[in-house]
Enzyme design. Structure first.
Site, PDB file in Angstrom:
ATOM      1  N   HIS A 193       0.866  -1.184   0.000  1.00  0.00           N
ATOM      2  CA  HIS A 193       0.000   0.000   0.000  1.00  0.00           C
ATOM      3  C   HIS A 193       0.911   1.245   0.000  1.00  0.00           C
ATOM      4  O   HIS A 193       2.014   1.198   0.557  1.00  0.00           O
ATOM      5  CB  HIS A 193      -0.876  -0.052   1.260  1.00  0.00           C
ATOM      6  CG  HIS A 193      -1.833   1.089   1.367  1.00  0.00           C
ATOM      7  ND1 HIS A 193      -1.472   2.312   1.898  1.00  0.00           N
ATOM      8  CD2 HIS A 193      -3.122   1.203   0.985  1.00  0.00           C
ATOM      9  CE1 HIS A 193      -2.518   3.120   1.845  1.00  0.00           C
ATOM     10  NE2 HIS A 193      -3.530   2.473   1.300  1.00  0.00           N
ATOM     11  N   PRO A 194       0.466   2.356  -0.582  1.00  0.00           N
ATOM     12  CA  PRO A 194       1.338   3.543  -0.686  1.00  0.00           C
ATOM     13  C   PRO A 194       1.950   4.063   0.614  1.00  0.00           C
ATOM     14  O   PRO A 194       3.020   4.671   0.580  1.00  0.00           O
ATOM     15  CB  PRO A 194       0.407   4.594  -1.299  1.00  0.00           C
ATOM     16  CG  PRO A 194      -0.577   3.794  -2.084  1.00  0.00           C
ATOM     17  CD  PRO A 194      -0.789   2.518  -1.330  1.00  0.00           C
ATOM     18  N   VAL A 195       1.333   3.845   1.771  1.00  0.00           N
ATOM     19  CA  VAL A 195       1.992   4.330   2.996  1.00  0.00           C
ATOM     20  C   VAL A 195       3.058   3.369   3.503  1.00  0.00           C
ATOM     21  O   VAL A 195       3.813   3.711   4.410  1.00  0.00           O
ATOM     22  CB  VAL A 195       1.017   4.625   4.164  1.00  0.00           C
ATOM     23  CG1 VAL A 195       0.037   5.703   3.802  1.00  0.00           C
ATOM     24  CG2 VAL A 195       0.328   3.365   4.645  1.00  0.00           C
ATOM     25  N   LYS A 196       3.152   2.176   2.941  1.00  0.00           N
ATOM     26  CA  LYS A 196       4.152   1.200   3.393  1.00  0.00           C
ATOM     27  C   LYS A 196       5.516   1.497   2.764  1.00  0.00           C
ATOM     28  O   LYS A 196       5.654   2.457   2.029  1.00  0.00           O
ATOM     29  CB  LYS A 196       3.692  -0.218   3.060  1.00  0.00           C
ATOM     30  CG  LYS A 196       2.274  -0.542   3.551  1.00  0.00           C
ATOM     31  CD  LYS A 196       2.183  -0.609   5.077  1.00  0.00           C
ATOM     32  CE  LYS A 196       0.757  -0.533   5.598  1.00  0.00           C
ATOM     33  NZ  LYS A 196      -0.026  -1.737   5.413  1.00  0.00           N
ATOM     34  N   HIS A 197       6.506   0.626   3.017  1.00  0.00           N
ATOM     35  CA  HIS A 197       7.870   0.950   2.593  1.00  0.00           C
ATOM     36  C   HIS A 197       8.030   1.088   1.096  1.00  0.00           C
ATOM     37  O   HIS A 197       8.772   1.925   0.613  1.00  0.00           O
ATOM     38  CB  HIS A 197       8.849  -0.115   3.086  1.00  0.00           C
ATOM     39  CG  HIS A 197       9.132   0.010   4.533  1.00  0.00           C
ATOM     40  ND1 HIS A 197       8.208  -0.314   5.492  1.00  0.00           N
ATOM     41  CD2 HIS A 197      10.213   0.442   5.192  1.00  0.00           C
ATOM     42  CE1 HIS A 197       8.725  -0.082   6.685  1.00  0.00           C
ATOM     43  NE2 HIS A 197       9.948   0.371   6.527  1.00  0.00           N
TER      44      HIS A 197
END
Ligand code: PLP
Length: 398
Positions: A193-197
């Site tokens: 997901h975009p907030v992950k690394h």
């Protein structure tokens, strides 16, 4: 700079809002995606395998299967190790709901274990207390990017003959005693997901060391069909057999291309996150009312989140005041067992996991992502100090 909190009409610490997390996508990523779009395979093609192989280099394990998102990765992993109706699965109370929800998808029952008040990681002793004759697996969550205590959990899983799995959605690049979580587990699940690394917009991965589990994940990802389309084409076959009930949880080549391109930055991004965390640690030394979560000495955290525990002022007032300063802090998480769905269906409630419940009221996630510059980092430190000074004063005056 004005000392008056922006919440009360003062000038905010910064003009532009700073999110708590944000993806980095560059022109190489865009080119990789465009190349995939121009190729013969938009899905189930060579870029899937390429991404899986590249990911193994960071995650450990011998088998990797890309899938549509982190929740699908958890569901596939649970099914692949045989979790089903009648099975209990121990999960920490302080996690994203998906860790427990996917147990329900598989037909099992989540059982909530408490976490360490220092780290927010599953407490191996409480996990042990929650083991029954029905327990099939313990799921460690690498909360905020810190690897769980895989030595203690590995020992517990061997002693009690239960599987050890990990929800490693927060922790690509994290190491416990020099090794990634998959070195200790029967399966580890990741999210892109975009907030992950690293991101594939939506995406996930299951990593494991056991060939049978690896094959199970692949089959379940593709409807429970024995061979995928590419494999059938390779063998000149056009018929197939569906041997069990699976899903369409595939990740298209277009997105795997993005993942492989993103992966080239993972090491540098983790290093940058760790630099930012070290600067915060220094900046927040000796604060009154707020302390960072502790980093375990055996662990290399990949800092998906930077978590500050705020004891006073009340956490939600703190976040509100910080957001007015244009620092878009938030918190992770409310306890899973306190969500209304779990209260209704499993009869859970307050008092089940006291440390997790206390933490859930105190934790604050400050902005941390690789593209933050020095000014962004200093703004966060300035704003945190301003709010910690200003809020109690305002409360006393009120
Ligand atoms: C993000 C996340 C998930 C779910 O991942 P998605 O890709 O959003 O489905 C599961 N568990 C944890 C701990 C997460 O942070």
């Amino acid at each position: 700079m004005s000392d008056v909190l922006a919440l009360f009409g003062g000038t905010p610490v910064r003009g532009a809002p700073l999110p708590y997390g944000r993806q980095s996508v560059d022109e190489d990523d865009v080119r990789a995606v465009a190349d995939a779009l121009r190729s013969d395979w938009l899905t189930t093609g060579p870029r899937v395998e390429k991404f899986e192989k590249a990911f193994l280099g960071f995650s450990g394990g011998h088998y990797a299967a890309a899938c549509s998102n982190g929740t699908a990765a958890l569901h596939l992993m649970y099914r692949a190790v045989g979790i089903g109706p009648g099975d209990e699965v121990i999960v920490p109370a302080l996690t994203f709901v998906a860790t427990a929800n996917a147990v329900l998808y598989a037909g099992g029952t989540p059982v909530f274990a408490d976490v360490s008040p220092l780290t927010g990681l599953i407490d191996p002793e409480d996990a042990e207390r929650k083991i029954t004759s029905r327990t099939k697996a313990i799921v460690a969550v690498d909360y905020a990017g810190q690897p769980a205590d895989y030595s203690a959990l590995g020992d517990l899983s061997r002693r009690k003959n239960v599987l050890l799995l990990s929800d490693s959605c927060h922790s690509p690049g994290a190491l416990w005693k020099g090794k990634p979580p998959a070195a200790y587990t029967s399966g580890s699940a990741y999210s892109f997901h975009p907030v992950k690394h690293l991101t594939t917009a939506e995406g996930g991965m299951v990593v494991c060391s056991d060939e049978t589990i690896g094959k199970n994940v692949r089959r379940l990802r593709n409807h429970g069909i024995d061979l995928d389309m590419r494999e059938r084409e390779r063998r000149g076959m056009w018929s197939y057999d569906m041997v069990e009930l699976g899903y369409n949880y595939r990740l298209p080549d277009v997105l795997c291309a993005l993942g492989t391109s993103q992966l080239t930055h993972l090491e540098a991004w983790v290093t940058r996150r760790r630099e930012i965390a070290a600067r915060y640690d220094l900046g927040f030394m000796g604060l009154s009312g707020a302390v960072p979560t502790i980093a375990a000495s055996n662990a290399r955290s990949s800092y998906h989140l930077y978590v500050l525990k705020v004891e006073s002022p009340p956490r939600d007032e703190f976040i509100k005041a910080l957001r007015a300063e244009n620092i878009l802090a938030t918190y992770h998480y409310g306890c899973v067992h306190l969500h209304s769905y779990y209260r209704k269906t499993l009869g859970t409630g307050p008092g089940l996991c006291p440390h997790a419940e206390k933490l859930a009221d105190e934790v604050v996630s400050l902005p941390i992502f690789p593209a933050m510059n020095e000014k962004d980092v200093e703004d966060v430190i300035t704003a945190v100090k301003k709010v910690l000074r200003g809020l109690p004063k305002a409360r006393r005056a009120a």
